[in-house]
Design a protein around this motif. Structure first.
Motif, PDB file in Angstrom:
ATOM      1  N   GLU A   1     -27.487  34.371  -2.824  1.00 37.43           N
ATOM      2  CA  GLU A   1     -28.186  35.126  -1.805  1.00 37.43           C
ATOM      3  C   GLU A   1     -27.478  34.926  -0.474  1.00 37.43           C
ATOM      4  O   GLU A   1     -26.927  33.852  -0.213  1.00 37.43           O
ATOM      5  N   VAL A   2     -27.493  35.956   0.364  1.00 36.39           N
ATOM      6  CA  VAL A   2     -26.890  35.868   1.691  1.00 36.39           C
ATOM      7  C   VAL A   2     -27.907  36.305   2.737  1.00 36.39           C
ATOM      8  O   VAL A   2     -28.805  37.099   2.454  1.00 36.39           O
ATOM      9  N   ALA A   3     -27.768  35.753   3.927  1.00 35.98           N
ATOM     10  CA  ALA A   3     -28.581  36.145   5.072  1.00 35.98           C
ATOM     11  C   ALA A   3     -27.637  36.314   6.254  1.00 35.98           C
ATOM     12  O   ALA A   3     -26.825  35.434   6.530  1.00 35.98           O
ATOM     13  N   PHE A   4     -27.744  37.456   6.913  1.00 38.99           N
ATOM     14  CA  PHE A   4     -26.893  37.724   8.067  1.00 38.99           C
ATOM     15  C   PHE A   4     -27.634  37.268   9.316  1.00 38.99           C
ATOM     16  O   PHE A   4     -28.644  37.839   9.693  1.00 38.99           O
ATOM     17  N   THR A   5     -27.154  36.196   9.895  1.00 38.70           N
ATOM     18  CA  THR A   5     -27.776  35.595  11.068  1.00 38.70           C
ATOM     19  C   THR A   5     -26.789  35.672  12.224  1.00 38.70           C
ATOM     20  O   THR A   5     -25.639  36.020  12.033  1.00 38.70           O
ATOM     21  N   THR A   6     -27.227  35.341  13.375  1.00 37.42           N
ATOM     22  CA  THR A   6     -26.326  35.322  14.520  1.00 37.42           C
ATOM     23  C   THR A   6     -26.050  33.873  14.872  1.00 37.42           C
ATOM     24  O   THR A   6     -26.997  33.135  15.082  1.00 37.42           O
ATOM     25  N   PRO A   7     -24.869  33.416  14.872  1.00 43.94           N
ATOM     26  CA  PRO A   7     -23.584  34.104  14.743  1.00 43.94           C
ATOM     27  C   PRO A   7     -22.917  33.856  13.396  1.00 43.94           C
ATOM     28  O   PRO A   7     -21.713  33.941  13.293  1.00 43.94           O
TER      29      PRO A   7
END
Length: 76
Positions: A40-46
């Motif tokens: 699973e992936v999560a696009f967070t900043t940064p």
């Protein structure tokens, strides 16, 4: 997408000044249907966070978005 709420490491003590953050985790389209080899992936900043979906409360890896794009390009 499912969200996983986590208490910020900057939160203080017993339920005072607590901040929680959520990542919207997405299961890889390459993961199998039998809940094996799931990523699973999560696009967070940064960063981009990556984890094993069978252990959602376990550790996760964070990488720079440019590194994640390079990894994805290398799969083709």
């Amino acid at each position: 997408m499912k969200e996983a709420w986590r208490k910020s490491s900057y939160s203080q003590g017993e339920n005072t000044a607590c901040v929680e953050v959520a990542f919207a985790w997405r299961k890889s389209s390459y993961s199998g249907n039998e809940n094996t080899a799931c990523v699973e992936v999560a696009f967070t900043t940064p960063t981009v966070a990556v984890r094993d979906s069978k252990d959602p409360s376990g550790p996760h890896l964070t990488v720079a978005p440019s590194s994640w794009r390079g990894f994805l390009r290398s799969l083709n």
